[in-house]
Enzyme design. Structure first.
Site, short mmCIF file in Angstrom:
data_model
loop_
_atom_site.label_atom_id
_atom_site.label_comp_id
_atom_site.label_asym_id
_atom_site.label_seq_id
_atom_site.Cartn_x
_atom_site.Cartn_y
_atom_site.Cartn_z
N SER A 100 -8.85 5.50 -9.53
CA SER A 100 -8.66 4.21 -8.84
C SER A 100 -9.98 3.48 -8.68
O SER A 100 -11.02 4.09 -8.46
CB SER A 100 -8.05 4.49 -7.45
OG SER A 100 -8.22 3.36 -6.62
N TYR A 123 -8.26 -3.40 -10.16
CA TYR A 123 -7.69 -4.54 -9.46
C TYR A 123 -8.49 -5.75 -9.92
O TYR A 123 -9.69 -5.64 -10.17
CB TYR A 123 -7.86 -4.40 -7.94
CG TYR A 123 -6.96 -3.37 -7.29
CD1 TYR A 123 -5.59 -3.60 -7.17
CD2 TYR A 123 -7.48 -2.19 -6.77
CE1 TYR A 123 -4.76 -2.66 -6.55
CE2 TYR A 123 -6.65 -1.25 -6.15
CZ TYR A 123 -5.30 -1.49 -6.04
OH TYR A 123 -4.49 -0.58 -5.43
N THR A 149 -3.19 -2.80 -11.65
CA THR A 149 -2.17 -2.72 -10.59
C THR A 149 -1.89 -4.12 -10.06
O THR A 149 -2.81 -4.85 -9.69
CB THR A 149 -2.65 -1.80 -9.45
OG1 THR A 149 -2.79 -0.48 -9.97
CG2 THR A 149 -1.64 -1.77 -8.30
N LYS A 246 0.73 -1.73 -13.86
CA LYS A 246 1.34 -0.83 -12.87
C LYS A 246 1.92 -1.66 -11.72
O LYS A 246 1.22 -2.50 -11.15
CB LYS A 246 0.29 0.13 -12.33
CG LYS A 246 0.77 1.05 -11.20
CD LYS A 246 -0.28 2.10 -10.89
CE LYS A 246 0.15 3.07 -9.82
NZ LYS A 246 0.10 2.52 -8.47
N HIS A 270 4.67 1.47 -5.84
CA HIS A 270 3.47 1.96 -5.16
C HIS A 270 3.84 3.12 -4.20
O HIS A 270 3.30 3.23 -3.11
CB HIS A 270 2.81 0.82 -4.38
CG HIS A 270 1.31 0.86 -4.36
ND1 HIS A 270 0.52 0.10 -5.18
CD2 HIS A 270 0.43 1.57 -3.60
CE1 HIS A 270 -0.77 0.31 -4.92
NE2 HIS A 270 -0.85 1.21 -3.97
C1 FMN Z 1 -3.01 7.88 -0.50
C2 FMN Z 1 -2.60 7.00 -1.64
C3 FMN Z 1 -3.53 6.13 -2.19
C4 FMN Z 1 -3.16 5.29 -3.26
N1 FMN Z 1 -4.11 4.46 -3.82
C5 FMN Z 1 -3.77 3.71 -4.90
C6 FMN Z 1 -4.76 2.92 -5.56
O1 FMN Z 1 -5.93 2.89 -5.17
N2 FMN Z 1 -4.36 2.18 -6.63
C7 FMN Z 1 -3.06 2.19 -7.09
O2 FMN Z 1 -2.75 1.52 -8.08
N3 FMN Z 1 -2.12 2.94 -6.49
C8 FMN Z 1 -2.44 3.71 -5.42
N4 FMN Z 1 -1.49 4.50 -4.84
C9 FMN Z 1 -0.12 4.54 -5.40
C10 FMN Z 1 -0.02 5.63 -6.49
O3 FMN Z 1 -0.76 5.27 -7.63
C11 FMN Z 1 1.43 5.83 -6.94
O4 FMN Z 1 1.98 4.61 -7.32
C12 FMN Z 1 2.31 6.47 -5.88
O5 FMN Z 1 1.62 7.48 -5.20
C13 FMN Z 1 3.55 7.05 -6.54
O6 FMN Z 1 4.42 7.60 -5.61
P1 FMN Z 1 4.47 9.17 -5.27
O7 FMN Z 1 3.32 9.39 -4.32
O8 FMN Z 1 5.80 9.32 -4.68
O9 FMN Z 1 4.29 9.95 -6.53
C14 FMN Z 1 -1.83 5.33 -3.76
C15 FMN Z 1 -0.91 6.23 -3.21
C16 FMN Z 1 -1.28 7.07 -2.18
C17 FMN Z 1 -0.25 8.03 -1.62
#
Ligand code: FMN
Length: 379
Positions: A100, A123, A149, A246, A270
């Protein structure tokens, strides 16, 4: 794969809930996994399943199984080994790692740790110079794939974080503060190393003369809410390799992504952290596939917890799955070793599921292994 209770024990409560929680009523968060229950698998017997091949081609590269680790910010919050630990475990398991923009480790540090397939999640900032800088650094560091994203013009309403005080700057309740004392392993490593800076944007914040605590403020103020498809097209043109978007869920958006030359979509809400009531990614696959045919790859992102979920997603038309929380729980529970173990367990679960289903290779997963839909749960 029950690393969640282990993570809950290891982490101070505000940090556990930061991973675990979703937006508003958390309906999408729950529904992302529950929606897999609407599909059944039909086994075909007597197929010689003595050899199971889990390899597949995704994003122009071979993966040892159809899995991408989704990008997640600020992994130092969850374990002192941070993003490189996850990247190394992913490379050993032969799955794709995504870093990320908001990681605590730099583009270059993660590239040095990960000799497997890797993607940089970007981003688009108001400061286009910074976005351009990320593109150059990711390319020069050997990331094969760039992922934009698009579901985060601003942060979702995560009410657990409001309750625990996990906001920026933190405003912890007494219970929240006490839970730090009750997490001695985490707190010990906090004393040894409390560099929580977002390594890829920190230099710009320093340039503004702001302190470490205002990083999130900086990032929030920098997310560009005025983005359009023209910006996505512009970014796609900057990247020579596979370009992923995404956060799309509708067939119309899938068509637009194909038009601007995206190679893949991470079909995602997300993880239920942005728009609550957005549909489960698994339910978006069939209509999106109908809309774009084979023009691009579809990755189911959200709610994937079991090998049967991966099999159902591929049978419905996805090319791969991705997840965030499962590896974050494993990271919190046991660092690099925890993530490695989680991926080993998933691999053996997937091998077993394929054998019981009567499928020897990923290419055999299509609509024929589905037994028809059960009526949707009434929620
Ligand atoms: C703690 C946390 C931080 C996240 N940070 C980002 C991020 O920085 N960029 C992003 O595109 N998605 C981020 N996401 C979303 C994840 O990429 C992903 O879409 C999501 O975790 C998928 O769902 P799942 O946790 O049920 O597998 C984050 C998710 C979590 C749980």
């Amino acid at each position: 794969m029950d690393f969640r209770p282990l993570a809950r024990r290891r982490l101070p409560a505000p940090l556990f809930h930061y991973i675990d929680g979703g937006a508003d009523d958390e309906w999408s968060l729950r529904n992302n996994t529950r929606a897999f229950e609407n599909h059944q698998l039909m086994p075909n017997q007597l197929q010689d399943v003595s050899q199971i091949d889990l390899r597949t081609q995704v994003l122009g590269t071979e993966l040892a199984m159809p899995l991408v680790l989704s990008p997640t910010g600020m992994n130092r919050l969850f374990h002192h080994e941070r993003e490189p630990a996850v990247a190394r475990a992913a490379a050993r398991a032969g799955v794709c790692y995504s870093l990320s923009t908001l990681g605590n480790s730099s583009i270059e540090e993660v590239a040095a740790a990960c000799d497997g397939p890797k993607m940089f999640q970007i981003y688009i900032f108001k400061d286009r110079g910074l976005t351009r800088e990320f593109v150059v650094r990711a390319r020069e560091s050997g990331y094969q794939t760039l992922c934009l994203t698009v579901d985060t013009p601003l942060a979702g309403n995560r009410e657990r974080d409001l309750r625990t005080g996990m906001i920026m700057p933190p405003k912890f309740t007494l219970a929240g503060l006490a839970s730090f004392l009750m997490s001695p392993h985490w707190s010990w490593h906090y004393l040894l190393d409390h560099d929580f800076r977002m390594a890829n944007v920190a230099h710009r914040v320093d340039a503004l003369g702001a302190g470490a605590m205002s990083l999130i403020d900086y990032v929030n103020s920098q997310f560009d809410r005025a983005l359009t498809w023209d910006d996505a097209a512009w970014l796609s043109e900057q990247w020579p390799g596979p370009f992923v978007i995404k956060g799309l869920q509708s067939p119309g958006d899938a068509r637009r992504a194909a038009e601007i030359g995206a190679s893949a979509i991470m079909v995602s809400n997300h993880g239920g952290r942005q728009l609550d009531s957005a549909p489960a990614p698994i339910d978006c696959i069939a209509p999106m596939r109908d809309a774009v045919g084979d023009q691009l790859e579809l990755i189911v992102d959200g709610g994937v917890r079991r090998a049967t979920h991966i099999v159902k997603a591929l049978a419905l038309g996805a090319n791969a799955c991705s997840f965030g929380r499962p590896y974050l729980y494993a990271l919190a529970a046991g660092g690099e070793r925890g993530v490695e173990r989680m991926l080993e367990l998933l691999r053996s679960e997937l091998t077993r599921t394929m054998a019981l289903l009567g499928c020897r290779s990923i290419a055999e997963l299509d609509e024929r292994v589905l037994a028809g839909n059960t009526p949707s749960d009434k929620i």
